[in-house]
Design an enzyme around this catalytic site. Structure first.
Site, mmCIF file in Angstrom:
data_model
loop_
_atom_site.group_PDB
_atom_site.id
_atom_site.type_symbol
_atom_site.label_atom_id
_atom_site.label_comp_id
_atom_site.label_asym_id
_atom_site.label_seq_id
_atom_site.Cartn_x
_atom_site.Cartn_y
_atom_site.Cartn_z
ATOM 1 N N HIS A 334 0.845 -1.200 0.000
ATOM 2 C CA HIS A 334 0.000 0.000 0.000
ATOM 3 C C HIS A 334 0.878 1.247 0.000
ATOM 4 C CE1 HIS A 334 -3.815 -2.124 0.716
ATOM 5 N NE2 HIS A 334 -3.056 -2.974 1.369
ATOM 6 N N GLU A 336 0.133 4.236 -0.143
ATOM 7 C CA GLU A 336 -0.453 5.335 0.638
ATOM 8 C C GLU A 336 -0.212 5.182 2.130
ATOM 9 O OE1 GLU A 336 -3.312 2.033 0.939
ATOM 10 O OE2 GLU A 336 -2.105 2.861 -0.683
#
Length: 366
Positions: A334, A336
């Site tokens: 991920h 983010e």
């Protein structure tokens, strides 16, 4: 103290203290590494159907706040901790972790040896488990019979995806974000780049996507076995080469399957916020946040047009793939963060640059 039990399918039993919901629950028990970020972890839709063991011993000490949700409806089936704190101390805290779990019908258990449990899962792989009702008398035979019959739902993505399309307006590139169980952190990163985002349900067809006139497609993270999503794989096959595509988590696995590669179930998955990954293009090592129980079979990428761009340093497994000719790339982790590091957040910039490059070349075929 109200007693409750965690019972694993191999007969291992842990006695502990109940918090959160008083209800019983069944799910697949996995362990998540990382010292902070329990709110993001439990609200990550990729955790649907799982019981999460937090390896850091103190959980709940900074409470729950309004800003750190990755979805507003946590989808995990249970939370397992060494020591739960019911009196958080943090200026952002709005309620205790236990209160949130109670409101959402999710049972928790603490005062068990999570180190022993984590090592047991590491050695034996992901196991089905049951958290009993708070205060219930232990009935081992009945619990084991229930666990033997339990099968994870095949519609986990449907349970966490948005039911209706909605916009998150901006003045920049139009991105259609296919929601397989999207973390809000992904949407936040696109919003930071002023993208004009339209979030659509997981089962949106190609014609509907095309009618939104996207500049690029983002395939989100999500829970479960990607091979259960054959219709979605066919949709991605139809989108490949027509639009720049960026896949994250489950979206990464679906992109691989759409190109003809294969995936396999991992022994105990990879969960947490401190997993090292090497970017083969930059020769840079990045710490990443991860939440997945399936991985791409590296050998199956031969002949698909996809090249490996990232690998996990702990086991050399595939963490990123790309096909520059079709303007498609994806990562298992991920970028983010949420929770965890944002070492790879520039991948969102790469996605925007890919969209602009396609526009400059005039090679948009949609």
């Amino acid at each position: 103290m109200t007693t409750r039990y965690l019972i694993l399918e191999d007969g291992t039993i842990f006695e502990g203290r109940a918090f959160g919901s008083n209800e019983a629950s069944v799910g697949h028990v996995v362990f998540a590494t990382g010292m902070t970020g329990y709110q993001e972890t439990i609200s990550n839709p990729s955790s649907a159907g799982q019981m999460i063991v937090m390896t850091y011993p103190a959980i709940g000490n900074y409470g729950i706040n309004r800003d750190d949700y990755e979805s507003i409806e946590p989808a995990l089936n249970g939370l397992i901790a060494r020591e739960y704190c019911d009196e958080p101390s943090n200026f952002r805290s709005g309620m205790s972790l236990g209160k949130l779990l109670e409101l959402k019908g999710i049972p928790g258990i603490d005062e068990i040896d999570t180190r022993h449990l984590t090592l047991h899962l590491r050695d034996n792989g992901t196991l089905r488990g049951m958290i009993t009702e708070a205060g219930a008398t232990l009935d081992e035979a009945k619990a084991l019979a229930t666990l033997k019959e339990y099968e994870a739902p095949t519609n986990l993505v449907a349970s966490v995806s948005t039911q209706k399309a909605y916009p998150s307006p901006g003045l920049g590139e139009r991105v259609v974000l296919i929601d397989y169980g999207m973390k809000h952190g992904i949407l936040r990163e696109l919003n930071k780049r002023d993208c004009d985002v339209i979030v659509v349900p997981y089962d949106t067809d190609v014609e509907t996507i095309a009618s939104l006139f996207p500049d690029g497609i983002l395939l989100s993270n999500g829970p479960g076995n990607p091979e259960h999503l054959q219709q979605q794989i066919e949709t991605i096959q139809s989108l490949l080469g027509k639009y720049p595509i960026f896949g994250i988590g489950l979206g990464h696995q679906l992109l691989a399957l759409a190109t003809g590669a294969k995936v396999q179930k991992m022994k105990h998955g990879r969960y947490g916020s401190n997993h090292p990954v090497k970017n083969l293009k930059t020769n840079r090592t990045e710490l990443t946040s991860q939440c997945h129980g399936y991985e791409i079979v590296r050998e199956s990428l031969e002949g698909t047009g996809m090249e490996v761009t990232h690998v996990a340093l702990n086991d050399e497994s595939v963490q990123g793939i790309a096909d520059e000719s079709r303007h498609a790339f994806s990562v298992q982790f991920h970028p983010e963060g949420s929770p965890g590091p944002i070492d790879a957040v520039e991948l969102f910039d790469d996605f925007i640059q890919a969209i602009k490059a396609v526009r400059r070349k005039g090679s948009h075929n949609a």
